[in-house]
Design a protein around this motif. Sequence first.
Motif, mmCIF file in Angstrom:
data_model
loop_
_atom_site.group_PDB
_atom_site.id
_atom_site.type_symbol
_atom_site.label_atom_id
_atom_site.label_comp_id
_atom_site.label_asym_id
_atom_site.label_seq_id
_atom_site.Cartn_x
_atom_site.Cartn_y
_atom_site.Cartn_z
ATOM 1 N N ARG A 225 -26.328 -11.433 -40.550
ATOM 2 C CA ARG A 225 -27.766 -11.262 -40.663
ATOM 3 C C ARG A 225 -28.353 -10.859 -39.309
ATOM 4 N N ILE A 226 -27.891 -11.516 -38.243
ATOM 5 C CA ILE A 226 -28.416 -11.222 -36.914
ATOM 6 C C ILE A 226 -28.105 -9.781 -36.523
ATOM 7 N N SER A 227 -26.862 -9.347 -36.756
ATOM 8 C CA SER A 227 -26.473 -8.003 -36.354
ATOM 9 C C SER A 227 -27.175 -6.942 -37.193
ATOM 10 N N SER A 228 -27.616 -7.312 -38.418
ATOM 11 C CA SER A 228 -28.248 -6.335 -39.285
ATOM 12 C C SER A 228 -29.738 -6.204 -39.032
ATOM 13 N N LEU A 229 -30.288 -6.997 -38.103
ATOM 14 C CA LEU A 229 -31.712 -6.898 -37.813
ATOM 15 C C LEU A 229 -32.068 -5.614 -37.091
ATOM 16 N N GLU A 230 -31.081 -4.913 -36.517
ATOM 17 C CA GLU A 230 -31.354 -3.636 -35.875
ATOM 18 C C GLU A 230 -31.798 -2.631 -36.940
ATOM 19 N N PRO A 231 -32.881 -1.906 -36.701
ATOM 20 C CA PRO A 231 -33.387 -0.971 -37.715
ATOM 21 C C PRO A 231 -32.331 0.048 -38.117
ATOM 22 N N ILE A 232 -32.279 0.300 -39.385
ATOM 23 C CA ILE A 232 -31.359 1.294 -39.920
ATOM 24 C C ILE A 232 -32.177 2.312 -40.700
ATOM 25 N N ASN A 233 -32.284 3.513 -40.194
ATOM 26 C CA ASN A 233 -33.074 4.544 -40.843
ATOM 27 C C ASN A 233 -32.289 5.244 -41.948
ATOM 28 N N SER A 234 -30.999 5.445 -41.731
ATOM 29 C CA SER A 234 -30.181 6.131 -42.730
ATOM 30 C C SER A 234 -28.725 5.806 -42.458
ATOM 31 N N PRO A 235 -27.873 5.937 -43.458
ATOM 32 C CA PRO A 235 -26.441 5.709 -43.258
ATOM 33 C C PRO A 235 -25.832 6.802 -42.396
ATOM 34 N N GLU A 236 -24.602 6.581 -41.995
ATOM 35 C CA GLU A 236 -23.904 7.582 -41.207
ATOM 36 C C GLU A 236 -23.766 8.876 -42.002
ATOM 37 N N PRO A 237 -23.844 10.024 -41.325
ATOM 38 C CA PRO A 237 -23.648 11.295 -42.044
ATOM 39 C C PRO A 237 -22.280 11.332 -42.711
ATOM 40 N N VAL A 238 -22.213 11.969 -43.845
ATOM 41 C CA VAL A 238 -20.949 12.139 -44.561
ATOM 42 C C VAL A 238 -20.224 13.338 -43.967
ATOM 43 N N ASP A 239 -19.022 13.117 -43.490
ATOM 44 C CA ASP A 239 -18.229 14.181 -42.872
ATOM 45 C C ASP A 239 -16.908 14.302 -43.631
ATOM 46 N N CYS A 240 -16.798 15.342 -44.435
ATOM 47 C CA CYS A 240 -15.584 15.574 -45.209
ATOM 48 C C CYS A 240 -14.852 16.773 -44.613
ATOM 49 N N SER A 241 -13.986 16.504 -43.673
ATOM 50 C CA SER A 241 -13.190 17.538 -43.016
ATOM 51 C C SER A 241 -11.749 17.056 -42.925
ATOM 52 N N MET A 242 -10.864 17.728 -43.590
ATOM 53 C CA MET A 242 -9.419 17.495 -43.563
ATOM 54 C C MET A 242 -8.971 16.270 -44.357
ATOM 55 N N HIS A 243 -9.343 15.064 -43.959
ATOM 56 C CA HIS A 243 -8.793 13.869 -44.604
ATOM 57 C C HIS A 243 -9.620 13.529 -45.846
ATOM 58 N N TYR A 244 -9.564 14.411 -46.821
ATOM 59 C CA TYR A 244 -10.453 14.330 -47.970
ATOM 60 C C TYR A 244 -10.169 13.138 -48.875
ATOM 61 N N ALA A 245 -8.902 12.779 -49.027
ATOM 62 C CA ALA A 245 -8.534 11.730 -49.976
ATOM 63 C C ALA A 245 -8.853 10.331 -49.468
ATOM 64 N N ILE A 257 -15.739 20.571 -56.705
ATOM 65 C CA ILE A 257 -15.395 21.982 -56.478
ATOM 66 C C ILE A 257 -14.104 22.371 -57.201
ATOM 67 N N GLY A 258 -13.556 21.426 -57.990
ATOM 68 C CA GLY A 258 -12.417 21.747 -58.847
ATOM 69 C C GLY A 258 -11.057 21.448 -58.267
ATOM 70 N N LEU A 259 -10.989 20.744 -57.134
ATOM 71 C CA LEU A 259 -9.715 20.498 -56.464
ATOM 72 C C LEU A 259 -9.295 19.041 -56.541
ATOM 73 N N ASN A 260 -7.991 18.824 -56.537
ATOM 74 C CA ASN A 260 -7.408 17.495 -56.433
ATOM 75 C C ASN A 260 -7.201 17.180 -54.954
ATOM 76 N N ALA A 261 -7.837 16.122 -54.465
ATOM 77 C CA ALA A 261 -7.783 15.808 -53.038
ATOM 78 C C ALA A 261 -6.392 15.397 -52.580
ATOM 79 N N ASP A 262 -5.552 14.932 -53.483
ATOM 80 C CA ASP A 262 -4.202 14.515 -53.113
ATOM 81 C C ASP A 262 -3.246 15.702 -53.001
#
Length: 280
Positions: A225-245, A257-262
Amino acid sequence: MVFKQVKSCKSAILLALGIALNGCAPQEQATQLRFELQAPTGARIDLGFYLSAIELRGDDGQWLPLHLSGKQPVALVHLTDQATQQMVSGQLSTDGGDYRGLRFTVGVPEALNHANPLTAAFPLNDSGMFWSWQQGYKFLRIDAAGSNKWALHVGSTGCQSPSAIRPPASPCAQSNRVTITLPDYNPSSDHIAVDIRALAALVDKHASSSRERTSSPEPMNSPERISSLEPINSPEPVDCSMHYAMQPVCRAMFDTIGLNADTGECHTDCTSQQLFHRIH
């Protein structure tokens, strides 16, 4: 006199035959494909993708290749929220007739994927669409900022070589090339939508879930609870590069997009993809 008449007759026959054969030969027909970005309202978008193996289907059901205007057998489409349309031009060898159906691959052919971009001809000299000699090109690159920030960069993965500046001796483990088929596409009247709204919706759903987990009530004196008191405006950006699965949201994007990530192969011949559709 008789000899001259015979010679003249032979010339006339050959000329007539030549005209007839020329009339039967396939003609080059200029053809254009218009791509149009569809994105959430107000989002800032920078999107690029390579096209290869572009084909149109004739009346007889045969697929005919579109020969691109440039020196390379690939085209680069670059769309933004400020420039939402782009044409791809080429020549179609045709005997005439109507065409119904379009097929193309989002990706760079394997033979060109690990070439030197410093010496490559346009459009393979775009540094923003290249990872390294080892990994090759980014076949699809989307950088977006709307209600949430996200990126999806798709290229071949599992590429093995002694270093990042050495091309692999064999194909990468996951090709990650998407073959798109639009069976009802009419080149004389239709456009091709590049629709990223389903991808953006996945990111928004992921962000909403992240906010719910962050805002869940905790005891007032707990470390969480204490650590979460810092304001959070938005979650971390989603970065989908290479390690898709490795990330559920990235795996879901690959499904979209029609692909199997594995495996890096298409689901059901890529027919489940939601990125491209025709605009009639």
